[in-house]
Design a protein around this motif. Structure first.
Motif, PDB file in Angstrom:
ATOM      1  N   VAL A  18      14.301  18.732   4.464  1.00 40.54           N
ATOM      2  CA  VAL A  18      14.585  17.318   4.708  1.00 40.54           C
ATOM      3  C   VAL A  18      13.361  16.536   5.154  1.00 40.54           C
ATOM      4  O   VAL A  18      13.332  15.311   5.059  1.00 40.54           O
ATOM      5  N   GLN A  19      12.342  17.210   5.636  1.00 40.34           N
ATOM      6  CA  GLN A  19      11.144  16.500   6.051  1.00 40.34           C
ATOM      7  C   GLN A  19      10.255  16.120   4.876  1.00 40.34           C
ATOM      8  O   GLN A  19       9.301  15.367   5.042  1.00 40.34           O
ATOM      9  N   GLY A  20      10.550  16.671   3.701  1.00 38.46           N
ATOM     10  CA  GLY A  20       9.683  16.416   2.559  1.00 38.46           C
ATOM     11  C   GLY A  20       8.367  17.152   2.675  1.00 38.46           C
ATOM     12  O   GLY A  20       7.353  16.719   2.119  1.00 38.46           O
ATOM     13  N   LYS A  21       8.367  18.267   3.410  1.00 36.56           N
ATOM     14  CA  LYS A  21       7.157  19.065   3.602  1.00 36.56           C
ATOM     15  C   LYS A  21       7.447  20.509   3.262  1.00 36.56           C
ATOM     16  O   LYS A  21       8.597  20.943   3.236  1.00 36.56           O
ATOM     17  N   SER A  22       6.403  21.267   3.016  1.00 36.51           N
ATOM     18  CA  SER A  22       6.550  22.696   2.779  1.00 36.51           C
ATOM     19  C   SER A  22       7.228  23.346   3.982  1.00 36.51           C
ATOM     20  O   SER A  22       6.821  23.116   5.110  1.00 36.51           O
ATOM     21  N   PRO A  23       8.271  24.161   3.756  1.00 39.31           N
ATOM     22  CA  PRO A  23       8.949  24.794   4.883  1.00 39.31           C
ATOM     23  C   PRO A  23       8.049  25.758   5.644  1.00 39.31           C
ATOM     24  O   PRO A  23       8.310  26.077   6.797  1.00 39.31           O
ATOM     25  N   ILE A  24       6.970  26.213   5.014  1.00 38.71           N
ATOM     26  CA  ILE A  24       6.027  27.088   5.707  1.00 38.71           C
ATOM     27  C   ILE A  24       5.323  26.293   6.806  1.00 38.71           C
ATOM     28  O   ILE A  24       5.234  26.708   7.954  1.00 38.71           O
ATOM     29  N   LYS A  25       4.836  25.098   6.457  1.00 39.57           N
ATOM     30  CA  LYS A  25       4.195  24.240   7.452  1.00 39.57           C
ATOM     31  C   LYS A  25       5.208  23.735   8.465  1.00 39.57           C
ATOM     32  O   LYS A  25       4.924  23.580   9.635  1.00 39.57           O
ATOM     33  N   TRP A  26       6.426  23.477   7.966  1.00 39.72           N
ATOM     34  CA  TRP A  26       7.490  22.939   8.835  1.00 39.72           C
ATOM     35  C   TRP A  26       7.817  23.897   9.976  1.00 39.72           C
ATOM     36  O   TRP A  26       8.188  23.500  11.068  1.00 39.72           O
ATOM     37  N   ARG A  65       0.845  -1.187   0.000  1.00 33.46           N
ATOM     38  CA  ARG A  65       0.000   0.000   0.000  1.00 33.46           C
ATOM     39  C   ARG A  65       0.883   1.240   0.000  1.00 33.46           C
ATOM     40  O   ARG A  65       1.858   1.319   0.751  1.00 33.46           O
ATOM     41  N   LEU A  66       0.527   2.188  -0.840  1.00 36.04           N
ATOM     42  CA  LEU A  66       1.307   3.420  -0.910  1.00 36.04           C
ATOM     43  C   LEU A  66       0.399   4.551  -1.349  1.00 36.04           C
ATOM     44  O   LEU A  66      -0.317   4.428  -2.343  1.00 36.04           O
ATOM     45  N   ASP A  67       0.391   5.633  -0.601  1.00 38.43           N
ATOM     46  CA  ASP A  67      -0.376   6.821  -0.959  1.00 38.43           C
ATOM     47  C   ASP A  67       0.451   7.616  -1.956  1.00 38.43           C
ATOM     48  O   ASP A  67       1.417   8.298  -1.588  1.00 38.43           O
ATOM     49  N   TRP A  68       0.089   7.520  -3.240  1.00 34.87           N
ATOM     50  CA  TRP A  68       0.906   8.130  -4.290  1.00 34.87           C
ATOM     51  C   TRP A  68       0.922   9.643  -4.192  1.00 34.87           C
ATOM     52  O   TRP A  68       1.925  10.283  -4.533  1.00 34.87           O
ATOM     53  N   GLY A  69      -0.180  10.243  -3.747  1.00 34.60           N
ATOM     54  CA  GLY A  69      -0.200  11.686  -3.578  1.00 34.60           C
ATOM     55  C   GLY A  69       0.827  12.143  -2.557  1.00 34.60           C
ATOM     56  O   GLY A  69       1.614  13.067  -2.802  1.00 34.60           O
ATOM     57  N   LYS A  70       0.830  11.478  -1.393  1.00 33.89           N
ATOM     58  CA  LYS A  70       1.797  11.817  -0.353  1.00 33.89           C
ATOM     59  C   LYS A  70       3.216  11.479  -0.804  1.00 33.89           C
ATOM     60  O   LYS A  70       4.170  12.196  -0.474  1.00 33.89           O
ATOM     61  N   PHE A  71       3.349  10.383  -1.554  1.00 30.78           N
ATOM     62  CA  PHE A  71       4.670   9.985  -2.041  1.00 30.78           C
ATOM     63  C   PHE A  71       5.288  11.097  -2.890  1.00 30.78           C
ATOM     64  O   PHE A  71       6.435  11.513  -2.666  1.00 30.78           O
ATOM     65  N   TRP A  72       4.522  11.609  -3.863  1.00 29.23           N
ATOM     66  CA  TRP A  72       5.068  12.624  -4.754  1.00 29.23           C
ATOM     67  C   TRP A  72       5.247  13.962  -4.050  1.00 29.23           C
ATOM     68  O   TRP A  72       6.207  14.690  -4.307  1.00 29.23           O
ATOM     69  N   LYS A  73       4.320  14.278  -3.162  1.00 29.52           N
ATOM     70  CA  LYS A  73       4.467  15.520  -2.403  1.00 29.52           C
ATOM     71  C   LYS A  73       5.738  15.497  -1.572  1.00 29.52           C
ATOM     72  O   LYS A  73       6.489  16.472  -1.522  1.00 29.52           O
ATOM     73  N   ARG A  74       6.007  14.354  -0.936  1.00 29.06           N
ATOM     74  CA  ARG A  74       7.207  14.208  -0.118  1.00 29.06           C
ATOM     75  C   ARG A  74       8.472  14.284  -0.969  1.00 29.06           C
ATOM     76  O   ARG A  74       9.457  14.932  -0.593  1.00 29.06           O
ATOM     77  N   ARG A  75       8.447  13.626  -2.123  1.00 30.71           N
ATOM     78  CA  ARG A  75       9.610  13.648  -3.015  1.00 30.71           C
ATOM     79  C   ARG A  75       9.894  15.047  -3.538  1.00 30.71           C
ATOM     80  O   ARG A  75      11.045  15.485  -3.609  1.00 30.71           O
ATOM     81  N   ILE A  76       8.843  15.743  -3.960  1.00 30.09           N
ATOM     82  CA  ILE A  76       9.019  17.067  -4.548  1.00 30.09           C
ATOM     83  C   ILE A  76       9.580  18.044  -3.524  1.00 30.09           C
ATOM     84  O   ILE A  76      10.560  18.754  -3.791  1.00 30.09           O
TER      85      ILE A  76
END
Length: 398
Positions: free
Chosen positions: A377-385, A77-88
Motif C-alpha cells: 500500500v505504500q507504493g514501495k518495495s516490501p523489502i525496503k518497507w 511538477r511531477l517526478d515521473w520516475g517516482k510516479f511510475w515506481k509508486r504505481r507499479i
C-alpha cells in the motif's frame, strides 16, 4: 495531502458494491407481478456504472499529488520516475497474484477454456496490461481485470493531460477531452477487429479513450477541491446530481429494452433499432458521469460532516479502502461459488443467494488485502518497507 479523504473511500465503497451487484447472480425471472425481486434485480443491472465511478475517483486520486503541488507553488511538477515506481509497487504485485488465483479457480469453475495455441499471448498481454486492447480483454477466468489495463493506459496518458492542464482553461480542456471521448464512443460500433499477427485488436469499448473524460473530470474535481480552479455552484448540487443519474437510468439500454418489451409495439422499436442508437446510450453514460462528478464535488464539501462520519459512512469507507482487493478476486470467488450453491432465484432464496455471494466476495477481498495488498500500500518495495526506519503509516490516496 497526507489526510485520507473519507468521502473518497465512501465512493469507492459504493462503486465496489455496484460491481458486486451486477457480477453476482441477481437474475429474477418473471416481471414485476411474478417476482417480488424483479425490481432490485433490475436495478442491479446498473451496477456496471460502478466502474465509471471508479475511473472518476482514480483521476481525482492520481492527480491529487500534482494538484497540491500547484496549490503550493503555482506550477505543475511531477517526478515521473517516482510516479511510475509508486504505481507499479502499489498495484502490480497484487494484480499478478490475482491472475494466479483466477487461473487456479478456473480449473474448478471451468469458465476459462484454455486455448493452448494462444495461452502464451493471453498471459503475456495480461502481464503487460495490454489485454483490454485485444480479443483477450475479458479472459483468464477473471473478466474484471480488463479495467486494470485500461487504467494503466490512462496513467500513461497522464503526461498529456498535465500538458493540457498547463495550457488550457477548464472549458477548453473539457471540449478537447469531450470531443475525443464522445467521438471514440460513437465510432466504436462501426469499427471491426484488426488482425495483428497472432491476435486481434478489438473490444474497443474497453479502451482507455472510452473513459478519458471520466478521468479528466476526476482530475478537475481535485483541482477545484484544492482551490486551483473554480466551477459553477451547480457543480456541487446534490439535487442536480440525482436528476442527472435519474436521466441516465431512463436512457440506459436496459430501461429502454424493458420499456419496449413492456409495450410490445413495433413502432417503439426505433428507440433501439435506429441509426442514432449509439447516441442515446452514450448520452445515458454521460449523464451518469455528470451525476457522479457533481456528487463527488458535493461529498468532498461535506468532508468531516455527519455525511462522512456516521457509522454507515465509516463501514462504507472501510470497504472502499479494501475495494481494490475485492475487485481483484470477486470474479473467481463468484464463479467458484456458482459451482456449489444451488439456491434458486425465487422467493427468499434470491435474497439469501445475493447476500451469500456478495458477502463471500467481500470476505475474500478482506483476506486478500491483509495477506497480499497490505504489503504494497505504500507504493514501495516490501523489502525496503520492512526496514525499521521506513515503517510509516500510509494515509494518502496516491
Amino acid at each position: 495531502m497526507n489526510d485520507r479523504l473519507q468521502s473518497i473511500d465512501m465512493l469507492r465503497g459504493l462503486a465496489i458494491l455496484a460491481v458486486l451487484a451486477i457480477h453476482g447472480p441477481h437474475d429474477a425471472p418473471g416481471g414485476f407481478r411474478e417476482n417480488i425481486w424483479f425490481l432490485p434485480s433490475f436495478l442491479a443491472g446498473y451496477g456496471y456504472l460502478g466502474v465509471h465511478l471508479f475511473v472518476l475517483i482514480s483521476g481525482f486520486c492520481i492527480h491529487r499529488r500534482a494538484a497540491v503541488g500547484v496549490a503550493n507553488t503555482g506550477e505543475y511538477r511531477l517526478d515521473w520516475g517516482k510516479f511510475w515506481k509508486r504505481r507499479i509497487w502499489r498495484l502490480y504485485p497484487p494484480y499478478v497474484v490475482a491472475i494466479v488465483i483466477s487461473l487456479v479457480a478456473a480449473t474448478v469453475h471451468q469458465r476459462f477454456v484454455v486455448n493452448h495455441e494462444q495461452i502464451g499471448w493471453d498471459l503475456l498481454l495480461h502481464l503487460t496490461m495490454l489485454h483490454n486492447l485485444t480479443e483477450f480483454g475479458t479472459s483468464l477466468g477473471n473478466g474484471s481485470l480488463w479495467s486494470l489495463g485500461m487504467e494503466e493506459q490512462l496513467y500513461a496518458g497522464y503526461v498529456l493531460l498535465i500538458l493540457l492542464f498547463r495550457r488550457s482553461s477548464t472549458m477548453m480542456l473539457l471540449c478537447i477531452i469531450g470531443i475525443v471521448t464522445i467521438g471514440w464512443r460513437l465510432s466504436m460500433p462501426v469499427a471491426g477487429p484488426l488482425n495483428l499477427g497472432p491476435f486481434q485488436l478489438g473490444k474497443w469499448y474497453l479502451w482507455p479513450l472510452m473513459f478519458w473524460l471520466h478521468w479528466t473530470l476526476g482530475a478537475i474535481a481535485v483541482e477545484v477541491a484544492e482551490g486551483i480552479r473554480t466551477v459553477p455552484r451547480w457543480c456541487s448540487s446534490i439535487s442536480l446530481a440525482c436528476i442527472a443519474l435519474l436521466i441516465a437510468m431512463l436512457l440506459n439500454r436496459q430501461f429502454v429494452e424493458l420499456f419496449i418489451a413492456t409495450k410490445g409495439t413495433i413502432s417503439n422499436g426505433v428507440l433501439i433499432a435506429g441509426w442514432w442508437q449509439p447516441w442515446i446510450f452514450t448520452t445515458s453514460e454521460l449523464f451518469a458521469l455528470l451525476g457522479f462528478y457533481i456528487g463527488l464535488n458535493w461529498l468532498i464539501e461535506k468532508e468531516g460532516s455527519c455525511w462522512t462520519t456516521h457509522r454507515v459512512a465509516r463501514y462504507l469507507a472501510y470497504l472502499g479502502r479494501v475495494s481494490y482487493s475485492v475487485y481483484l478476486v470477486h470474479i473467481p470467488i463468484i464463479y467458484t461459488l456458482e459451482m456449489y450453491v444451488t439456491l434458486q432465484p425465487i422467493g427468499w432464496q434470491w435474497l439469501v443467494r445475493l447476500i451469500l455471494f456478495v458477502g463471500t466476495s467481500i470476505i475474500g477481498g478482506l483476506a486478500f488485502f491483509h495477506v497480499i495488498e497490505k504489503r504494497f500500500v505504500q507504493g514501495k518495495s516490501p523489502i525496503k518497507w520492512s526496514h525499521p526506519r521506513l515503517r510509516t503509516k500510509v494515509i494518502s490516496h496516491a
